[in-house]
Scaffold this motif. Structure first.
Motif, PDB file in Angstrom:
ATOM      1  N   GLY A  71       0.812  -1.223   0.000  1.00  0.00           N
ATOM      2  CA  GLY A  71       0.000   0.000   0.000  1.00  0.00           C
ATOM      3  C   GLY A  71       0.836   1.260   0.000  1.00  0.00           C
ATOM      4  O   GLY A  71       2.010   1.250  -0.371  1.00  0.00           O
ATOM      5  N   GLY A  72       0.208   2.343   0.410  1.00  0.00           N
ATOM      6  CA  GLY A  72       0.878   3.636   0.388  1.00  0.00           C
ATOM      7  C   GLY A  72       2.045   3.668   1.363  1.00  0.00           C
ATOM      8  O   GLY A  72       1.947   3.143   2.477  1.00  0.00           O
ATOM      9  N   ILE A 116      -1.527  -5.923   0.750  1.00  0.00           N
ATOM     10  CA  ILE A 116      -2.101  -5.326   1.964  1.00  0.00           C
ATOM     11  C   ILE A 116      -2.471  -3.866   1.688  1.00  0.00           C
ATOM     12  O   ILE A 116      -1.763  -3.169   0.955  1.00  0.00           O
ATOM     13  CB  ILE A 116      -1.063  -5.391   3.119  1.00  0.00           C
ATOM     14  CG1 ILE A 116      -0.817  -6.850   3.547  1.00  0.00           C
ATOM     15  CG2 ILE A 116      -1.472  -4.532   4.314  1.00  0.00           C
ATOM     16  CD1 ILE A 116      -1.899  -7.478   4.402  1.00  0.00           C
ATOM     17  N   GLY A 117      -3.547  -3.398   2.324  1.00  0.00           N
ATOM     18  CA  GLY A 117      -3.928  -1.984   2.217  1.00  0.00           C
ATOM     19  C   GLY A 117      -4.175  -1.597   0.766  1.00  0.00           C
ATOM     20  O   GLY A 117      -4.853  -2.300   0.008  1.00  0.00           O
TER      21      GLY A 117
HETATM   22  C1  2NE Z   1       2.960  -5.607   4.827  1.00  0.00           C
HETATM   23  C2  2NE Z   1       3.247  -6.060   6.246  1.00  0.00           C
HETATM   24  C3  2NE Z   1       2.070  -6.908   6.776  1.00  0.00           C
HETATM   25  C4  2NE Z   1       4.536  -6.903   6.200  1.00  0.00           C
HETATM   26  O1  2NE Z   1       4.891  -7.309   7.493  1.00  0.00           O
HETATM   27  P1  2NE Z   1       6.368  -7.915   7.747  1.00  0.00           P
HETATM   28  O2  2NE Z   1       6.415  -8.314   9.187  1.00  0.00           O
HETATM   29  O3  2NE Z   1       6.680  -8.939   6.709  1.00  0.00           O
HETATM   30  O4  2NE Z   1       7.401  -6.724   7.448  1.00  0.00           O
HETATM   31  P2  2NE Z   1       7.667  -5.389   8.300  1.00  0.00           P
HETATM   32  O5  2NE Z   1       8.787  -5.605   9.222  1.00  0.00           O
HETATM   33  O6  2NE Z   1       6.396  -4.872   8.865  1.00  0.00           O
HETATM   34  O7  2NE Z   1       8.081  -4.395   7.127  1.00  0.00           O
HETATM   35  C5  2NE Z   1       9.398  -4.425   6.580  1.00  0.00           C
HETATM   36  C6  2NE Z   1       9.805  -2.988   6.370  1.00  0.00           C
HETATM   37  O8  2NE Z   1       8.924  -2.415   5.422  1.00  0.00           O
HETATM   38  C7  2NE Z   1       8.334  -1.258   5.963  1.00  0.00           C
HETATM   39  C8  2NE Z   1       8.303  -1.511   7.454  1.00  0.00           C
HETATM   40  O9  2NE Z   1       8.135  -0.318   8.163  1.00  0.00           O
HETATM   41  C9  2NE Z   1       9.660  -2.154   7.653  1.00  0.00           C
HETATM   42  O10 2NE Z   1      10.640  -1.163   7.629  1.00  0.00           O
HETATM   43  P3  2NE Z   1      11.879  -1.176   8.681  1.00  0.00           P
HETATM   44  O11 2NE Z   1      11.282  -1.229  10.051  1.00  0.00           O
HETATM   45  O12 2NE Z   1      12.639  -2.446   8.327  1.00  0.00           O
HETATM   46  O13 2NE Z   1      12.624   0.062   8.385  1.00  0.00           O
HETATM   47  N1  2NE Z   1       6.986  -1.124   5.423  1.00  0.00           N
HETATM   48  C10 2NE Z   1       6.085  -2.068   5.173  1.00  0.00           C
HETATM   49  N2  2NE Z   1       4.957  -1.566   4.691  1.00  0.00           N
HETATM   50  C11 2NE Z   1       5.151  -0.243   4.617  1.00  0.00           C
HETATM   51  C12 2NE Z   1       4.348   0.844   4.192  1.00  0.00           C
HETATM   52  N3  2NE Z   1       3.097   0.655   3.701  1.00  0.00           N
HETATM   53  N4  2NE Z   1       4.861   2.082   4.249  1.00  0.00           N
HETATM   54  C13 2NE Z   1       6.115   2.290   4.697  1.00  0.00           C
HETATM   55  N5  2NE Z   1       6.929   1.307   5.121  1.00  0.00           N
HETATM   56  C14 2NE Z   1       6.438   0.062   5.076  1.00  0.00           C
HETATM   57  C15 2NE Z   1       3.481  -4.874   7.194  1.00  0.00           C
HETATM   58  O14 2NE Z   1       4.703  -4.267   6.858  1.00  0.00           O
HETATM   59  C16 2NE Z   1       2.401  -3.848   7.164  1.00  0.00           C
HETATM   60  O15 2NE Z   1       1.336  -4.037   7.753  1.00  0.00           O
HETATM   61  N6  2NE Z   1       2.658  -2.716   6.485  1.00  0.00           N
HETATM   62  C17 2NE Z   1       1.784  -1.559   6.482  1.00  0.00           C
HETATM   63  C18 2NE Z   1       0.575  -1.795   5.592  1.00  0.00           C
HETATM   64  C19 2NE Z   1      -0.277  -0.544   5.547  1.00  0.00           C
HETATM   65  O16 2NE Z   1      -0.892  -0.161   6.520  1.00  0.00           O
HETATM   66  N7  2NE Z   1      -0.332   0.134   4.377  1.00  0.00           N
HETATM   67  C20 2NE Z   1      -1.009   1.377   4.180  1.00  0.00           C
HETATM   68  C21 2NE Z   1      -2.530   1.209   4.047  1.00  0.00           C
HETATM   69  S1  2NE Z   1      -3.367   2.698   3.562  1.00  0.00           S
HETATM   70  C22 2NE Z   1      -3.172   2.676   1.845  1.00  0.00           C
HETATM   71  O17 2NE Z   1      -2.402   1.935   1.331  1.00  0.00           O
HETATM   72  C23 2NE Z   1      -3.957   3.615   1.009  1.00  0.00           C
HETATM   73  C24 2NE Z   1      -5.310   3.814   1.191  1.00  0.00           C
HETATM   74  O18 2NE Z   1      -5.939   3.143   2.155  1.00  0.00           O
HETATM   75  C25 2NE Z   1      -6.022   4.721   0.411  1.00  0.00           C
HETATM   76  C26 2NE Z   1      -5.379   5.403  -0.587  1.00  0.00           C
HETATM   77  C27 2NE Z   1      -4.028   5.208  -0.780  1.00  0.00           C
HETATM   78  C28 2NE Z   1      -3.313   4.312  -0.010  1.00  0.00           C
END
Ligand code: 2NE
Length: 270
Positions: A71-72, A116-117
């Protein structure tokens, strides 16, 4: 396949082989989260794929085995959207969603790891999703202060039903590939090692079909949900087909030749 790089980008890879265009989100350090630049690059690649007569199918995927897209990129999320290098805030993924739905060629999401997201919505709006056994799906919006009430809600509900769609959005749970298959979120689940081979096989089976049939069917599938804009897409295909007929061309020719058109030789179909 012998993928050939089409153009160098910073956030994606864009390659082609044998009539297939492959767009790969290439930010594995953040699980292929997108920033405005990433989306601009995907839109440019998608536009190229649309106008390339040799391309019949597009694959959208993520770099590595851990994620399709998360996602974002929350690190560049400003107070009204995702910031580019100039500080402007964007939600340009919403434009991309529309373009994936309107490109008149099948788009296949090839998903390994997390979708995701906003990354989950991206696979949703693709025509077909091939999931690896390690794929995990879900929305996080209500947890991270976001939501996609457009295709993310309405199209999801039309795919899997409103009850399940509300569960996904209201609870922010994650679902594995088999659960996703059972609820109709994805088309098939394959071992991770087979993911690209299987996806290419699906693409090849589509490449041998009639391009116009696939084009009109795609717009027909979208027309109801997309309302007036959907009717416009479907009707645009009718216009294109009419331009391809002698009857349509008689109108153009008569105008250019400064004479009255003669449509008398064209049958009125029952
Ligand atoms: C994807 C997920 C479940 C993966 O989990 P895991 O445990 O495999 O990895 P981890 O450790 O969480 O992530 C690895 C690195 O990637 C970054 C993390 O912060 C981490 O960085 P470091 O701590 O190693 O520096 N990372 C992952 N996703 C990121 C993100 N989206 N933005 C920035 N950095 C990210 C887990 O990582 C997760 O849940 N991520 C967040 C998902 C999320 O909430 N996405 C945004 C939803 S809102 C959206 O996309 C959106 C919308 O709703 C409407 C319009 C536009 C966009």
């Amino acid at each position: 396949l012998d993928w050939q790089c089409v153009q160098e980008y910073s956030d994606i890879r864009y390659e082609k082989a044998e009539g297939i265009a492959k767009i790969t989100l290439n930010r594995p350090e953040v699980r292929n989260a997108f920033r405005p630049q990433t989306i601009s690059e995907i839109r440019a690649a998608l536009s190229d794929a649309r106008f390339d007569e040799q391309v019949g199918v597009v694959i959208l995927t993520g770099q590595g085995d851990l994620a399709f897209c998360s996602g974002g990129d929350q690190r560049v999320r400003g107070d009204s959207g995702y910031q580019d290098d100039t500080g402007t805030h964007h939600l340009n993924v919403l434009d991309l969603q529309k373009e994936i739905r309107s490109i008149p060629k099948p788009v296949i999401a090839m998903v390994a790891g997390y979708a995701i997201g906003g990354g989950h919505v991206l696979h949703l709006v693709c025509d077909i999703t091939i999931a690896a056994e390690n794929a995990r799906f879900g929305q996080t919006g209500p947890k991270v202060g976001s939501f996609d009430g457009g295709f993310g809600a309405s199209y999801m509900a039309s795919l899997i039903g409103p009850k399940k769609a509300k569960e996904i959005w209201f609870m922010c749970r994650q679902y594995d590939a088999v659960q996703a298959l059972n609820m109709g979120l994805v088309n098939t689940v394959v071992p991770l090692a087979e993911l690209e081979k299987e996806t290419v096989q699906w693409a090849r089976e589509m490449l041998v079909q009639s391009p116009i049939a696939l084009r009109v069917l795609k717009s027909a599938f979208n027309a109801g949900l997309d309302g007036q804009a959907g009717i416009q897409e479907l009707a645009g295909n009718a216009t294109m087909l009419f331009y391809m007929t002698e009857e349509g061309q008689e109108g153009r020719n008569a105008y250019l030749e400064k004479r009255q058109p003669d449509f008398s030789r064209f049958k009125r179909q029952p």
